[in-house]
Design a protein around this motif. Structure first.
Motif, short mmCIF file in Angstrom:
data_model
loop_
_atom_site.label_atom_id
_atom_site.label_comp_id
_atom_site.label_asym_id
_atom_site.label_seq_id
_atom_site.Cartn_x
_atom_site.Cartn_y
_atom_site.Cartn_z
N ASN A 63 0.70 -1.31 -0.03
CA ASN A 63 0.11 0.04 -0.06
C ASN A 63 1.05 1.45 0.13
N ARG A 64 2.07 1.28 0.87
CA ARG A 64 2.83 2.56 0.67
C ARG A 64 3.41 2.47 -0.55
N VAL A 65 3.79 1.59 -1.11
CA VAL A 65 4.57 1.86 -2.50
C VAL A 65 3.61 2.23 -3.55
N ALA A 66 2.13 1.68 -3.41
CA ALA A 66 1.19 2.26 -4.40
C ALA A 66 1.12 3.62 -4.11
N GLU A 67 0.97 4.30 -2.95
CA GLU A 67 0.69 5.50 -2.63
C GLU A 67 1.93 6.44 -3.14
N LEU A 68 3.16 5.85 -2.90
CA LEU A 68 4.15 6.73 -3.38
C LEU A 68 4.45 6.65 -4.79
N GLU A 69 3.92 5.66 -5.50
CA GLU A 69 3.98 5.61 -7.10
C GLU A 69 2.85 6.73 -7.47
N ASN A 70 1.70 6.74 -6.72
CA ASN A 70 0.61 7.79 -7.24
C ASN A 70 1.48 9.28 -7.03
N ARG A 71 1.96 9.61 -5.97
CA ARG A 71 2.60 10.96 -5.77
C ARG A 71 3.67 11.21 -6.81
N LEU A 72 4.53 9.95 -6.84
CA LEU A 72 5.44 10.41 -8.11
C LEU A 72 4.89 10.77 -9.28
N ASP A 73 3.78 10.05 -9.91
CA ASP A 73 3.19 10.16 -11.08
C ASP A 73 2.65 11.74 -10.95
N PHE A 74 1.92 11.97 -10.10
CA PHE A 74 1.47 13.46 -9.81
C PHE A 74 2.62 14.46 -9.93
N GLU A 76 5.50 14.18 -11.38
CA GLU A 76 6.04 14.13 -12.64
C GLU A 76 5.15 14.94 -13.51
N ARG A 77 3.73 14.84 -13.45
CA ARG A 77 2.63 15.36 -14.37
C ARG A 77 2.89 16.90 -14.23
N VAL A 78 3.00 17.66 -12.60
CA VAL A 78 3.05 18.69 -12.50
C VAL A 78 4.25 19.18 -13.10
N LEU A 79 5.69 18.84 -13.11
CA LEU A 79 6.71 19.25 -13.50
C LEU A 79 6.69 19.39 -15.06
N ALA A 80 6.06 18.34 -15.58
CA ALA A 80 6.07 18.17 -17.03
C ALA A 80 5.29 19.40 -17.58
N THR A 81 4.19 19.51 -16.82
CA THR A 81 3.21 20.88 -17.26
C THR A 81 3.76 22.15 -17.24
N ARG A 82 4.68 22.22 -15.93
CA ARG A 82 5.16 23.50 -15.59
C ARG A 82 6.31 23.66 -16.66
N ALA A 83 7.26 22.54 -17.11
CA ALA A 83 8.31 22.65 -18.17
C ALA A 83 7.54 23.04 -19.44
N ASN A 84 6.50 22.51 -19.93
CA ASN A 84 5.88 22.64 -21.19
C ASN A 84 5.30 24.13 -20.88
N GLY A 85 4.81 24.70 -19.84
CA GLY A 85 4.42 25.90 -19.74
C GLY A 85 5.32 27.22 -20.05
N ASP A 86 6.46 26.95 -19.38
CA ASP A 86 7.71 27.70 -19.42
C ASP A 86 8.44 27.62 -20.83
#
Length: 102
Positions: A63-74, A76-86
């Motif tokens: 369960n902890r690994v699954a939660e960490l995977e979700n946080r990492l995916d989120f 990555e999406r935020v950083l990708a959106t921010r990099a694309n916006g910049d």
């Protein structure tokens, strides 16, 4: 085999074995013999309890690994959106976004 040998075999081997086997769990019987032969008893109960505890720990870690995977995916999406916006802001030749030089 002769008839007297078969009778003796039935009386002294087969009948006592069947009687012992059908006595049921309260007197032992085949189940008790099988448990003793397989190594059942207190040690088996301790091992089963340890396995259940380990299974619970593994489930908690999964369960902890699954939660960490979700946080990492989120993240990555935020950083990708921010990099694309910049990148869009920097590559806008007209400066329409308000941050470019005029």
């Amino acid at each position: 085999m002769s008839t007297p040998v078969l009778v003796l075999l039935l009386v002294f081997v087969v009948a006592p074995a069947m009687r012992w086997g059908f006595r049921g769990n309260e007197h032992g019987g085949w189940d008790e013999w099988g448990r003793r032969r397989r190594g059942g008893g207190p040690r088996t109960r301790d091992l089963e309890a340890a396995l259940e505890e380990r299974d619970g720990l593994i489930a908690a870690l999964e369960n902890r690994v699954a939660e960490l995977e979700n946080r990492l995916d989120f993240t990555e999406r935020v950083l990708a959106t921010r990099a694309n916006g910049d990148a869009l802001l920097v590559s806008d030749p007209r400066g329409a976004s308000g941050t470019g030089a005029r």
